[in-house]
Design a protein around this motif. Structure first.
Motif, PDB file in Angstrom:
ATOM      1  N   ALA B  17       0.992  -1.097  -0.046  1.00  0.00           N
ATOM      2  CA  ALA B  17       0.079   0.095  -0.089  1.00  0.00           C
ATOM      3  C   ALA B  17       0.746   1.389   0.248  1.00  0.00           C
ATOM      4  O   ALA B  17       1.474   1.523   0.930  1.00  0.00           O
ATOM      5  CB  ALA B  17      -0.960   0.044   1.062  1.00  0.00           C
ATOM      6  N   SER B  19       1.220   5.115   0.191  1.00  0.00           N
ATOM      7  CA  SER B  19       0.389   6.365   0.929  1.00  0.00           C
ATOM      8  C   SER B  19       1.360   7.262   1.085  1.00  0.00           C
ATOM      9  O   SER B  19       2.512   7.115   1.561  1.00  0.00           O
ATOM     10  CB  SER B  19      -0.391   5.689   1.917  1.00  0.00           C
ATOM     11  N   VAL B  24      -2.236   5.581   7.301  1.00  0.00           N
ATOM     12  CA  VAL B  24      -2.347   4.529   6.250  1.00  0.00           C
ATOM     13  C   VAL B  24      -1.268   3.579   6.263  1.00  0.00           C
ATOM     14  O   VAL B  24      -1.531   2.255   6.446  1.00  0.00           O
ATOM     15  CB  VAL B  24      -2.552   5.006   4.931  1.00  0.00           C
ATOM     16  N   VAL B  28      -1.873  -0.484   7.596  1.00  0.00           N
ATOM     17  CA  VAL B  28      -1.783  -1.606   6.529  1.00  0.00           C
ATOM     18  C   VAL B  28      -0.735  -2.349   7.029  1.00  0.00           C
ATOM     19  O   VAL B  28      -1.052  -3.764   7.027  1.00  0.00           O
ATOM     20  CB  VAL B  28      -1.479  -1.004   5.163  1.00  0.00           C
ATOM     21  N   GLY B  35       3.011  -1.331   4.131  1.00  0.00           N
ATOM     22  CA  GLY B  35       2.756  -0.071   3.892  1.00  0.00           C
ATOM     23  C   GLY B  35       4.093   0.919   3.319  1.00  0.00           C
ATOM     24  O   GLY B  35       5.062   0.415   3.862  1.00  0.00           O
ATOM     25  N   TRP B 250      -6.409   3.440  -0.950  1.00  0.00           N
ATOM     26  CA  TRP B 250      -6.049   3.916   0.378  1.00  0.00           C
ATOM     27  C   TRP B 250      -6.518   5.435   0.580  1.00  0.00           C
ATOM     28  O   TRP B 250      -6.734   5.781   1.658  1.00  0.00           O
ATOM     29  CB  TRP B 250      -4.785   3.650   0.714  1.00  0.00           C
ATOM     30  N   THR B 253     -10.027   6.063   2.274  1.00  0.00           N
ATOM     31  CA  THR B 253      -9.981   5.322   3.830  1.00  0.00           C
ATOM     32  C   THR B 253     -10.426   6.364   4.787  1.00  0.00           C
ATOM     33  O   THR B 253     -10.016   7.518   4.474  1.00  0.00           O
ATOM     34  CB  THR B 253      -8.892   4.268   4.085  1.00  0.00           C
ATOM     35  N   GLU B 255      -8.501   6.710   7.370  1.00  0.00           N
ATOM     36  CA  GLU B 255      -7.121   7.244   7.795  1.00  0.00           C
ATOM     37  C   GLU B 255      -6.562   8.165   6.993  1.00  0.00           C
ATOM     38  O   GLU B 255      -5.668   8.825   7.277  1.00  0.00           O
ATOM     39  CB  GLU B 255      -6.230   6.022   8.083  1.00  0.00           C
ATOM     40  N   SER B 256      -7.076   8.381   5.474  1.00  0.00           N
ATOM     41  CA  SER B 256      -6.453   9.032   4.767  1.00  0.00           C
ATOM     42  C   SER B 256      -6.474  10.512   5.240  1.00  0.00           C
ATOM     43  O   SER B 256      -7.516  10.818   5.382  1.00  0.00           O
ATOM     44  CB  SER B 256      -6.913   8.574   3.323  1.00  0.00           C
ATOM     45  N   ASP B 352     -12.182   1.692   7.117  1.00  0.00           N
ATOM     46  CA  ASP B 352     -11.106   1.912   7.443  1.00  0.00           C
ATOM     47  C   ASP B 352      -9.994   0.906   6.688  1.00  0.00           C
ATOM     48  O   ASP B 352     -10.320  -0.063   6.150  1.00  0.00           O
ATOM     49  CB  ASP B 352     -10.726   1.828   8.841  1.00  0.00           C
ATOM     50  N   CYS B 353      -8.755   1.211   7.136  1.00  0.00           N
ATOM     51  CA  CYS B 353      -7.691   0.461   6.309  1.00  0.00           C
ATOM     52  C   CYS B 353      -7.720  -1.153   6.866  1.00  0.00           C
ATOM     53  O   CYS B 353      -7.437  -2.159   5.971  1.00  0.00           O
ATOM     54  CB  CYS B 353      -6.386   1.000   6.478  1.00  0.00           C
ATOM     55  N   ARG B 354      -7.946  -1.122   7.957  1.00  0.00           N
ATOM     56  CA  ARG B 354      -8.105  -2.583   8.404  1.00  0.00           C
ATOM     57  C   ARG B 354      -9.186  -3.612   7.505  1.00  0.00           C
ATOM     58  O   ARG B 354      -8.973  -4.503   7.249  1.00  0.00           O
ATOM     59  CB  ARG B 354      -8.246  -2.996   9.903  1.00  0.00           C
TER      60      ARG B 354
END
Lengths: 378, 378
Positions: B17, B19, B24, B28, B35, B250, B253, B255-256, B352-354
């Motif tokens: 991922a 980002s 993120v 991840v 990540g 991502w 999401t 978190e972004s 979310d990322c999860r």
């Protein structure tokens, strides 16, 4: 393989091969794929000859026919219209541009008689012409009828139902897929922007899941665009496609009627050597970049004409350039082009159709084995 | 999963991922992906803060850093150059064009201070800057260093070797892949033209097999471009990729750090709403089509400036437009855009990322099961 799509088409390996060459169609069907004869641009008389030949050479294996009846045309011809009645719509300046382009490549713009310039010929891409082509197609034991550009006309869907065969349509965007399913199409071909011929801009890898999500399994989806190998076929089926629709890979076969000059160009080409251009048919179609496509992109070029006029200009001109190139004219060679997708970068030689089908099967099985190993290691 | 790539990166599920957002990257990696922090555009001081935060939030899970050191730049700055010494190269007519564009969308072109306009700041995308960013990155326990545009500088490859971690590079064409492998890169990211950000024109479905064929297994290949789901990941691995490199998914999401305005635009966008434009960085990069990208495509628009000048113009301007849009300015909203691939058409909500990582895993496993059923039916 026993899937809904395989049952619909009467096949065991869902590899569909689109070709304007009867030899390719018959060879693919005999080898265990499903050949589809592209009838756009042929006359009803010619189609009768082609399909009779296919009937005699498929050993009872199933095959289909594809027409090109655009949903949106700049104008529709009246009943009884001929190419002659359309020819006046082509501006003289466009004719002069093409003649000049050919001359600059040492090609005589009036060399030989091109049957596509016959004024009595039916115009391509028109409902009237399509009806006559369908009259022929449905007299043969076809197992699929497809439309290459937009929602198939109601008569195509109706005749398919009467004959108990599926009606397919090509789509290049999710919105098109939704409209096609609502119109009652039985099979969708989700064709990405890397495909040869008329195409949209969304890539196969994105379009296939988009179309699957939008249509929710109502109809089988074939993936198309860039597919040259069995591993790519496995990839598309991992996303949920029930098979693949292929085109470019059959141009690079010994059975294909493609010019030897174009086949040499295919072997030499990289994936970046194609371009989506209106210069051949009037609608955006991916083709090998050549002096022809460059000419229509120039800052001083005339705008390509709407379909079918641009094709009436381009097809006889490109045929003359190709014949000149085949006769050894190196300048003419620079013009030679044809519809081909980005997958041309994967063309390395010119096998026969049986070898291509067998290669897809081997490669597909190898991909499945790899995926099984991955599954076991999870 | 125990593959060469998984061992190199110290992971079990080869979902990488990319980002610019530390949350993120950490989320991840914690969830079982890998990540990669995109450090392009940050200062060394800022990067130190970001990586320290990531170290504290990954619970020991591995992560990487990506830089953007273009192999080809219109000009290289001298040692000690700053943004201030570059600013004089931006023509006044370009500044006026941008100011006028912002004003027409009711955005004050000088509102607020943008740190990226600081004349003492190091210019982005330069070797000198990259060296300072690497000084920081290699003080942290990174498990991968990547270069996003062209062959990584020799010092990046050398430092990676000294630290015993792989050096990766993004490629958009087969020829690039051959050069990268010859230069000693350890991992290739084959990124198709449907990808967000800097990209070529060859689609992922064609590029991945092309790169695999050209590099003959010498290094692991990650597929990139348009990949938003585990089924697409399975598809790429069926072609022979050892994993996937993702970006756009991502942005959508929780978190972004992407603006809420842009996230709303992503949910609404179709796959056809992106465009490959030079208007943001000076090099062709795919992004959401907006009044900004349209402005640079107009017949009377100035030509975008070479990298890094275009970004010095665009980034502060887009930040002002985005802040105005966030404050409720509807006209400013039309300008808002960011780098995103065609996969944006598959964005339906903001998880979310999860959840995204878990979704990839579930979806990937479902694709493998489907393929096992296909294998059994052969």
């Amino acid at each position: 393989m026993q899937t809904r799509l395989c049952q619909m088409l009467g096949i065991g390996f869902p590899l569909v091969a689109f070709s304007h060459c009867r030899d390719v169609v018959a060879a693919v069907s005999r080898a265990g794929g499903f050949g589809v004869f592209g009838a756009a641009g042929t006359t009803p008389e010619q189609l009768e000859i082609e399909l009779s030949w296919i009937d005699a050479h498929t050993d009872g294996h199933p095959y289909g026919v594809d027409l090109l009846v655009p949903e949106n045309l700049a104008f529709r011809t009246e009943a009884g219209a001929t190419q002659g009645s359309l020819a006046g719509k082509i501006p003289n300046s466009h004719r002069a541009f093409v003649h000049d382009l050919l001359r600059r490549h040492s090609v005589d713009p009036t060399a030989g008689r091109d049957p596509r310039e016959d004024p009595d010929r039916l115009p391509s891409y028109q409902f009237e012409t399509a009806e006559k082509l369908m009259d022929v197609a449905f007299r043969h034991p076809i197992r699929l009828i497809a439309n290459a550009l937009g929602v198939p006309p109601a008569s195509m869907r109706e005749r398919a139902r009467q004959h108990g065969i599926p009606c397919a349509a090509l789509v290049g965007a999710r919105e098109h897929a939704e409209r096609q399913v609502a119109a009652g199409v039985d099979i969708l071909v989700a064709q990405g922007g890397e495909a040869g011929g008329h195409c949209g801009e969304v890539s196969t890898l994105v379009l296939v899941p988009e179309v699957l999500r939008a249509t929710q399994g109502k109809v089988p989806v074939l993936a198309a665009g860039g597919i040259m190998t069995g591993r790519q076929m496995a990839a598309c089926m991992a996303m949920g496609a029930e098979g693949v629709w292929t085109g470019s890979v059959w141009l690079a076969t010994v059975e294909s009627e493609t010019s030897p000059v174009f086949r040499e160009k295919m072997v030499a080409a990289r994936s970046r050597d194609t371009v989506r251009s209106r210069g051949r048919t009037g609608k955006p179609a991916r083709q090998l970049r050549s002096a022809w496509t460059d000419a229509w992109e120039g800052p001083d070029s005339p705008a390509p004409l709407p379909m079918p006029l641009q094709g009436m200009l381009s097809e006889p001109a490109m045929a003359r350039a190709t014949r000149a190139a085949e006769a050894g004219n190196a300048q003419a060679r620079a013009l030679v082009s044809y519809f081909v997708g980005q997958g041309v970068g994967l063309v390395e030689d010119i096998p026969d159709c049986r070898q291509v089908v067998a290669g897809f099967m081997t490669d597909f099985a190898a991909a499945l084995e790899d995926m099984q190993r991955v599954a076991q290691s999870l």
